[in-house]
Design a protein around this motif. Structure first.
Motif, PDB file in Angstrom:
ATOM      1  N   ARG A 343     -21.652  20.349  28.815  1.00  0.00           N
ATOM      2  CA  ARG A 343     -20.456  20.438  28.242  1.00  0.00           C
ATOM      3  C   ARG A 343     -19.618  19.390  27.604  1.00  0.00           C
ATOM      4  NH1 ARG A 343     -20.727  22.184  33.473  1.00  0.00           N
ATOM      5  NH2 ARG A 343     -19.365  20.570  34.198  1.00  0.00           N
ATOM      6  N   GLN A 344     -19.896  18.010  28.151  1.00  0.00           N
ATOM      7  CA  GLN A 344     -19.372  16.911  27.672  1.00  0.00           C
ATOM      8  C   GLN A 344     -20.222  15.925  26.827  1.00  0.00           C
ATOM      9  OE1 GLN A 344     -17.357  15.440  31.246  1.00  0.00           O
ATOM     10  NE2 GLN A 344     -16.030  17.273  31.530  1.00  0.00           N
ATOM     11  N   GLY A 345     -21.228  15.739  27.664  1.00  0.00           N
ATOM     12  CA  GLY A 345     -22.312  14.659  26.964  1.00  0.00           C
ATOM     13  C   GLY A 345     -22.928  13.857  28.266  1.00  0.00           C
ATOM     14  N   ILE A 346     -23.261  12.788  27.863  1.00  0.00           N
ATOM     15  CA  ILE A 346     -23.849  11.678  28.700  1.00  0.00           C
ATOM     16  C   ILE A 346     -23.227  10.544  28.825  1.00  0.00           C
ATOM     17  CG2 ILE A 346     -26.232  10.505  29.104  1.00  0.00           C
ATOM     18  CD1 ILE A 346     -27.624  12.645  26.957  1.00  0.00           C
ATOM     19  N   THR A 347     -23.171   9.845  30.008  1.00  0.00           N
ATOM     20  CA  THR A 347     -22.353   8.812  30.281  1.00  0.00           C
ATOM     21  C   THR A 347     -23.191   7.844  30.990  1.00  0.00           C
ATOM     22  OG1 THR A 347     -20.291  10.233  30.346  1.00  0.00           O
ATOM     23  CG2 THR A 347     -20.148   7.894  31.248  1.00  0.00           C
ATOM     24  N   PHE A 348     -23.116   6.407  30.531  1.00  0.00           N
ATOM     25  CA  PHE A 348     -23.602   5.315  31.408  1.00  0.00           C
ATOM     26  C   PHE A 348     -22.435   4.701  31.965  1.00  0.00           C
ATOM     27  CE2 PHE A 348     -27.521   6.528  29.210  1.00  0.00           C
ATOM     28  CZ  PHE A 348     -28.532   5.794  29.654  1.00  0.00           C
ATOM     29  N   GLU A 349     -22.464   4.577  33.474  1.00  0.00           N
ATOM     30  CA  GLU A 349     -21.415   3.835  33.941  1.00  0.00           C
ATOM     31  C   GLU A 349     -21.880   2.580  34.771  1.00  0.00           C
ATOM     32  OE1 GLU A 349     -19.842   6.455  36.798  1.00  0.00           O
ATOM     33  OE2 GLU A 349     -18.911   7.996  35.341  1.00  0.00           O
ATOM     34  N   ASN A 350     -21.713   1.210  34.210  1.00  0.00           N
ATOM     35  CA  ASN A 350     -22.009   0.257  34.557  1.00  0.00           C
ATOM     36  C   ASN A 350     -23.450   0.064  35.064  1.00  0.00           C
ATOM     37  OD1 ASN A 350     -19.366  -0.966  34.422  1.00  0.00           O
ATOM     38  ND2 ASN A 350     -18.927   0.565  36.363  1.00  0.00           N
ATOM     39  N   VAL A 351     -24.251   0.432  34.240  1.00  0.00           N
ATOM     40  CA  VAL A 351     -25.795   0.624  34.471  1.00  0.00           C
ATOM     41  C   VAL A 351     -26.403  -0.691  34.532  1.00  0.00           C
ATOM     42  CG1 VAL A 351     -27.943   1.288  33.660  1.00  0.00           C
ATOM     43  CG2 VAL A 351     -26.034   2.926  33.993  1.00  0.00           C
ATOM     44  N   ARG A 352     -27.306  -1.188  35.430  1.00  0.00           N
ATOM     45  CA  ARG A 352     -28.242  -2.215  35.470  1.00  0.00           C
ATOM     46  C   ARG A 352     -29.645  -1.901  35.684  1.00  0.00           C
ATOM     47  NH1 ARG A 352     -27.556  -5.680  39.288  1.00  0.00           N
ATOM     48  NH2 ARG A 352     -26.045  -4.797  40.752  1.00  0.00           N
ATOM     49  N   PHE A 353     -30.408  -2.450  35.151  1.00  0.00           N
ATOM     50  CA  PHE A 353     -31.916  -2.209  35.290  1.00  0.00           C
ATOM     51  C   PHE A 353     -32.782  -3.395  34.737  1.00  0.00           C
ATOM     52  CE2 PHE A 353     -35.892  -0.641  33.374  1.00  0.00           C
ATOM     53  CZ  PHE A 353     -36.396   0.172  34.434  1.00  0.00           C
ATOM     54  N   SER A 354     -33.946  -3.492  35.309  1.00  0.00           N
ATOM     55  CA  SER A 354     -34.826  -4.544  34.760  1.00  0.00           C
ATOM     56  C   SER A 354     -36.228  -3.952  35.208  1.00  0.00           C
ATOM     57  CB  SER A 354     -34.611  -5.927  35.688  1.00  0.00           C
ATOM     58  OG  SER A 354     -34.714  -5.738  36.922  1.00  0.00           O
ATOM     59  N   ASP A 397     -35.371   4.868  37.402  1.00  0.00           N
ATOM     60  CA  ASP A 397     -34.313   5.125  37.917  1.00  0.00           C
ATOM     61  C   ASP A 397     -33.642   3.750  37.590  1.00  0.00           C
ATOM     62  OD1 ASP A 397     -33.746   7.432  38.626  1.00  0.00           O
ATOM     63  OD2 ASP A 397     -34.597   7.384  40.764  1.00  0.00           O
ATOM     64  N   VAL A 398     -32.150   3.695  37.669  1.00  0.00           N
ATOM     65  CA  VAL A 398     -31.274   2.515  37.465  1.00  0.00           C
ATOM     66  C   VAL A 398     -31.312   1.763  38.929  1.00  0.00           C
ATOM     67  CG1 VAL A 398     -29.853   3.722  35.689  1.00  0.00           C
ATOM     68  CG2 VAL A 398     -29.139   3.815  38.121  1.00  0.00           C
ATOM     69  N   LEU A 399     -30.956   0.413  38.516  1.00  0.00           N
ATOM     70  CA  LEU A 399     -30.895  -0.489  39.759  1.00  0.00           C
ATOM     71  C   LEU A 399     -29.602  -0.396  40.237  1.00  0.00           C
ATOM     72  CD1 LEU A 399     -32.945  -3.432  38.835  1.00  0.00           C
ATOM     73  CD2 LEU A 399     -33.629  -1.410  40.061  1.00  0.00           C
ATOM     74  N   ALA A 400     -28.525  -0.318  39.385  1.00  0.00           N
ATOM     75  CA  ALA A 400     -27.144  -0.077  40.017  1.00  0.00           C
ATOM     76  C   ALA A 400     -26.418   0.639  38.780  1.00  0.00           C
ATOM     77  CB  ALA A 400     -26.601  -1.337  40.069  1.00  0.00           C
ATOM     78  N   GLY A 401     -25.085   1.257  39.316  1.00  0.00           N
ATOM     79  CA  GLY A 401     -24.513   2.341  38.453  1.00  0.00           C
ATOM     80  C   GLY A 401     -24.982   3.605  38.348  1.00  0.00           C
ATOM     81  N   ALA A 402     -24.676   4.329  37.308  1.00  0.00           N
ATOM     82  CA  ALA A 402     -25.038   5.864  37.291  1.00  0.00           C
ATOM     83  C   ALA A 402     -25.343   6.130  35.826  1.00  0.00           C
ATOM     84  CB  ALA A 402     -24.115   6.677  38.018  1.00  0.00           C
ATOM     85  N   ILE A 403     -26.183   7.168  35.853  1.00  0.00           N
ATOM     86  CA  ILE A 403     -26.139   7.941  34.493  1.00  0.00           C
ATOM     87  C   ILE A 403     -25.805   9.415  34.856  1.00  0.00           C
ATOM     88  CG2 ILE A 403     -27.507   8.783  32.481  1.00  0.00           C
ATOM     89  CD1 ILE A 403     -29.348   6.221  33.163  1.00  0.00           C
ATOM     90  N   ASP A 407     -20.283  15.611  34.753  1.00  0.00           N
ATOM     91  CA  ASP A 407     -19.903  14.793  35.873  1.00  0.00           C
ATOM     92  C   ASP A 407     -21.107  14.717  37.018  1.00  0.00           C
ATOM     93  OD1 ASP A 407     -17.339  14.482  34.910  1.00  0.00           O
ATOM     94  OD2 ASP A 407     -16.725  16.565  35.836  1.00  0.00           O
ATOM     95  N   THR A 408     -22.278  14.824  36.583  1.00  0.00           N
ATOM     96  CA  THR A 408     -23.345  14.984  37.667  1.00  0.00           C
ATOM     97  C   THR A 408     -24.167  13.834  37.457  1.00  0.00           C
ATOM     98  OG1 THR A 408     -23.155  17.400  37.741  1.00  0.00           O
ATOM     99  CG2 THR A 408     -25.108  16.278  38.654  1.00  0.00           C
TER     100      THR A 408
END
Length: 604
Positions: A343-354, A397-403, A407-408
């Protein structure tokens, strides 16, 4: 059950696990085991039949009264051969059936492994563990088990003959038998170490083969044949050294057993001769005893090679069960939801990855990809563009934050439903060895012919397909080697069009193409992008000027974002990169994507 300190499992545990695979075929398995009883026991019957024959010859000086004995021996041998054939067939059937079951279970397991596993594991190692190890179970463990059971019942029958004939001589024979078995118990640890090293060396050779096949054009193009031959010789030398160590280990074991057995036979002949003279045993009984003892010792003297083979097979079984017991790190939650729509789109919230703990790739990235809009990612190699594309379908999978989608958190969605809603077109799209139709239907197995032809038209493949004698049923070779780069890209786009996913990821889909092929592919991508949420990763900035939003990444962080015009006006990193590219290719500066497409339209 936990493995030992060295990562291996006990023999009893491995056989217990293997029994699980026999359960569906229990009747055949029990029959195969039962057949070993008469096969082994008939050895004792043959040896026992010699006693009356030799005694009759000794006393009566004639074989007339026992002329039936040779026929009985021939009959026993014929029956033993018939039973042995049946046993071999049963074991062969069970072996191949269980091998196929193991390979199927391992293949299913392989497809649950994380992408990181394939990043870090050589192809040859995977082939050995997931395909060849089950073959080892079939050819070695089952055959060895059959031989072991046959020898067990043969030994029991022969020892019964020995004891029934002379308990005094039996004490000597059994004592020598225990001495013969002693060296084999001492060498098991050495052979286990050699077997593990041999398996590792074999994996290296397999990896080198698969790597050579996959990179043969690079090998030829850079004249690497001689260099690769020397490297292969190193791997072969290591494998040869391990094989020689195994030969040495089993080499001294077999002669030592022969020597001990020979001493035992000599002692029994000496003691038996005295007993024959003193009439404690008949000549026929002595001959029968010697025949039974030789039949008992003979297979035991050759235990060296059997132990090495069995150890290799048990190690293979241990590797198989270790793989089957491993759980993927990316799994669906028990209450995972099904992604129905966006409905809205994709959001990255404070994502950290390595990929490695010492080298961060994304650092607190916050981004939004609106529904129905095209968002482009640009930046230098290693800035994190492809990593972002790989995180959306949960390849990692992200190490921190969320994708989040709407809202899911995507970790709260089933992987199947998430990936069903994403179509990916990469720079190097994988096409499978098969026909064009088969590769296209991977996008939608239920697609009709009309849908296929519509996808081909949108991907500008219709003329190409119609030019082929076999059309859609033309085989394209492994990885699509029979097609050009542009044709492979358009095949991937057609496959994505058939999938009809609401999210489209284009990962440098035109960077490896020439200008004309790029323009054709770009038109095909335009058809794919209509009314979808699109993420474009681009090296050539000419392909993204019409994007709704452009995000510039630098060392895993957002450096700039805006429209093409806004970023040029800001005269920052994007403007510098843009000017640098078009100074190198000035003809592109005055030609927008639309202009390029119009100029090439007659050729399409």
């Amino acid at each position: 059950m936990k493995p030992n300190a060295d990562g291996t499992h006990s023999t009893a545990y491995l056989y217990k696990r293997l029994l699980h695979y026999f359960k569906p075929y229990w009747f055949r398995a029990i029959l195969a085991v039962l057949l070993t009883i008469p096969i082994g026991a008939l050895d004792g019957a043959v040896a026992l039949a010699l006693k009356p024959y030799v005694d009759a010859m000794q006393v009566e000086k004639s074989a007339a009264s026992v002329s039936y004995v040779p026929l009985v021996i021939v009959g026993f041998t014929f029956l033993q051969g018939l039973l042995n054939y049946t046993s071999i067939y049963m074991n062969g059937w069970l072996g191949y059936r269980i091998m196929c079951d193991l390979q199927y279970e391992l293949f299913k397991k392989l497809q649950t492994r994380d992408v990181r596993f394939f990043d870090n594991t050589a192809t040859g190692t995977i082939i050995q563990a997931y395909f060849q190890d089950p073959q080892s179970i079939n050819t070695n463990i089952l055959n060895n088990t059959k031989s072991m059971l046959t020898r067990l019942f043969s030994s029991l029958g022969l020892m019964t003959v020995l004891i029934a004939t002379s308990w005094k001589l039996s004490i000597i024979a059994i004592s020598i038998l225990l001495l013969v078995l002693f060296p084999s118990t001492q060498i098991r640890k050495v052979i286990k170490h050699i077997a593990r090293a041999t398996a590792a060396a074999t994996g290296n050779v397999l990896s080198f083969y698969t790597e050579t096949v996959g990179g043969i054009r690079v090998v030829y193009g850079y004249n690497l044949c001689e260099f690769r031959e020397k490297k292969f010789e190193e791997y072969q030398r290591n494998l040869f050294q391990m094989a020689i160590k195994g030969t040495q280990a089993q080499g001294w074991l077999t002669p030592s057993m022969h020597i001990i057995a020979s001493v035992g036979i000599a002692l029994i002949i000496w003691q038996g001769s005295i007993m024959v003279v003193s009439k404690e045993i008949t000549t026929g009984g002595f001959v029968s005893f010697i025949a039974a003892m030789l039949m008992l010792y003979n297979p035991i003297k050759n235990l060296g090679s059997s132990i090495l083979t069995a150890q290799m097979s048990l190690l293979a079984a241990g590797r198989i069960f270790t793989l089957l017991d491993q759980m993927p790190t990316i799994v669906d939650k028990p209450d995972a939801k099904v992604l129905e729509d966006i409905r809205q789109g994709i959001t990255f919230e404070n994502v950290r990855f390595s990929y490695r703990s010492d080298k961060p790739v994304l650092q607190d990235i916050t981004l939004h990809f609106p529904k129905g809009k095209t968002t482009a990612l640009v930046g230098a190699s290693g800035s994190g563009k492809t990593t972002i594309a790989n995180l959306i379908p949960r390849f990692y999978d992200v190490l921190a934050g969320a994708i989040r989608i709407d809202d899911t958190d995507i970790r709260d969605l089933t992987q199947e439903s998430l990936r069903k809603n994403i179509a990916i077109v990469a720079q190097d799209n994988f096409l499978f060895d098969g026909t064009i139709r088969e590769n296209l239907l991977m996008g939608n197995p239920k697609a009709t012919d009309d849908q296929l032809h519509e996808a081909l038209e949108k991907a500008y493949l219709t003329d190409f397909i119609e030019s082929l004698p076999e059309g859609l049923d033309t085989r394209i070779g492994e990885r699509g080697v029979m097609m050009s780069g542009g044709q492979r890209q358009r095949m991937a786009i057609a496959r994505a069009i058939l999938k009809d996913a609401p999210i489209v990821i284009l990962d440098e889909a035109t960077s490896a193409l020439d200008s004309q092929s790029e323009a054709i592919v770009q038109k095909a991508m335009d058809a794919l992008m209509v009314e979808r949420t699109v993420l474009v990763i681009a090296h050539r900035l000419s392909t993204i000027r019409n994007a709704d939003r452009i995000i510039v990444l630098e060392e895993g962080q957002v450096a700039e974002q805006g429209t093409h015009e806004e970023l040029l006006a800001a005269e920052g990193r994007y403007a510098n990169l843009y000017q640098t590219q078009f100074r190198q290719t000035p003809s592109l500066e005055v030609a927008s994507v639309g202009t390029l497409n119009q100029s090439l339209a007659p050729a399409l």
